[in-house]
Design an enzyme around this catalytic site. Structure first.
Site, PDB file in Angstrom:
ATOM      1  N   SER A  22       0.858  -1.188   0.000  1.00  9.32           N
ATOM      2  CA  SER A  22       0.000   0.000   0.000  1.00  9.32           C
ATOM      3  C   SER A  22       0.892   1.235   0.000  1.00  9.32           C
ATOM      4  CB  SER A  22      -0.954  -0.048   1.202  1.00  9.32           C
ATOM      5  OG  SER A  22      -1.874   1.020   1.152  1.00  9.32           O
ATOM      6  N   HIS A  49      -3.025  -0.961  -3.142  1.00 12.01           N
ATOM      7  CA  HIS A  49      -4.198  -0.141  -2.858  1.00 12.01           C
ATOM      8  C   HIS A  49      -4.141   1.118  -3.726  1.00 12.01           C
ATOM      9  CE1 HIS A  49      -4.496  -2.033   1.431  1.00 12.01           C
ATOM     10  NE2 HIS A  49      -4.979  -2.824   0.495  1.00 12.01           N
ATOM     11  N   ASP A 142      -4.557  -4.934   6.058  1.00  8.72           N
ATOM     12  CA  ASP A 142      -4.825  -5.799   4.900  1.00  8.72           C
ATOM     13  C   ASP A 142      -3.570  -6.605   4.584  1.00  8.72           C
ATOM     14  OD1 ASP A 142      -6.142  -6.936   2.758  1.00  8.72           O
ATOM     15  OD2 ASP A 142      -5.805  -5.235   1.414  1.00  8.72           O
TER      16      ASP A 142
END
Length: 200
Positions: A22, A49, A142
C-alpha cells in the site's frame, strides 16, 4: 541472514508469487520486480491499494522498468509464467481453483478494493504449499489474514522488515498474524524471489 539466503531445504517448489503493498508501494516494488529475469518461471500477482475512481498507472509504470511481461489482470485469463499481473482499480483480484484469474466487485475488505487478503486467500486455496506470499509496506492490516492463509496452506511467507518499510503498519500486522514468516529487507526478498525461480 544474508541477501542470498536460499529457501529452506525441503521447502515445496514454488509455483506462484503473490505480493501486497500500500503506502510506499512504488518504491518497494521497484526494488523487487525489475530484478526478476524475463524468463522467470513463475507468475507474480500484485495488489496495490489504488483509488477506485482513477485509472491505475501501476502496470504501465512497471512495464517500463521490468524485464518480465507486466499487465493489468483480466477476468478469466490463465496465469502465465514470466508475467506480473496487477489488480485493476476497484476490483478484487482472485485465483480460481483452475488457476485462472478472476475479478470481483464484491464489497471492499479493510476498506480496500482490490484487497490483498482476497488475492492471498484465493491463491492459497489454488496453489497450497506452492504459493509464496510477500507483504510489503502499507498503512492498514490488509494482508495479515491473507498471509495467515498462505502459512496455513503450507506456503512461503515473506514480510518486509518494518524498520525499512515506508509505513510499518502492514508488515507488523502480517508478522503478528503469521509469526513464522521470514522478515527480510527488500534486497533479501528480491534475492529470495530470484532463488525460487532457479530451483529445479
Amino acid at each position: 541472514m544474508t541477501p542470498t539466503t536460499p529457501p529452506p531445504p525441503g521447502a515445496p517448489r514454488a509455483e506462484a508469487v503473490v505480493i501486497g503493498a500500500s503506502a510506499g508501494a512504488v518504491d518497494a516494488l521497484s526494488a523487487l520486480l525489475p530484478t526478476l529475469p524475463a524468463d522467470y518461471p513463475l507468475p507474480v500477482m500484485v495488489v496495490v491499494h489504488v483509488p477506485p475512481d482513477k485509472k491505475s498507472v501501476m502496470a504501465e509504470l512497471f512495464r517500463n522498468k521490468c524485464r518480465m511481461t507486466v499487465r493489468e489482470a483480466e477476468d478469466k485469463e490463465p496465469l502465465v509464467p514470466g508475467t506480473v499481473y496487477f489488480a485493476p482499480p476497484d476490483y478484487h483480484l482472485l485465483v480460481e481453483p483452475d488457476r485462472r484469474l478472476s475479478l470481483s466487485s464484491e464489497e471492499p475488505v479493510h476498506y480496500s478494493r482490490p484487497a490483498i487478503d482476497v488475492l492471498f486467500e484465493s491463491a492459497a486455496d489454488a496453489f497450497g504449499a506452492g504459493l509464496v506470499g510477500v507483504v510489503l509496506t502499507g498503512a492498514s492490516s490488509d494482508g495479515a489474514g491473507g498471509l495467515r492463509a498462505v502459512c496455513a496452506a503450507g506456503g512461503g511467507a515473506l514480510v518486509q522488515h518494518p524498520d525499512e518499510a515506508a509505513v510499518a503498519t502492514m508488515p507488523r500486522a502480517a508478522l503478528a498474524a503469521c509469526p513464522k514468516a521470514s522478515v527480510m529487507y527488500l534486497e533479501q526478498i528480491a534475492a529470495r524471489l530470484r532463488d525460487l525461480g532457479r530451483r529445479p
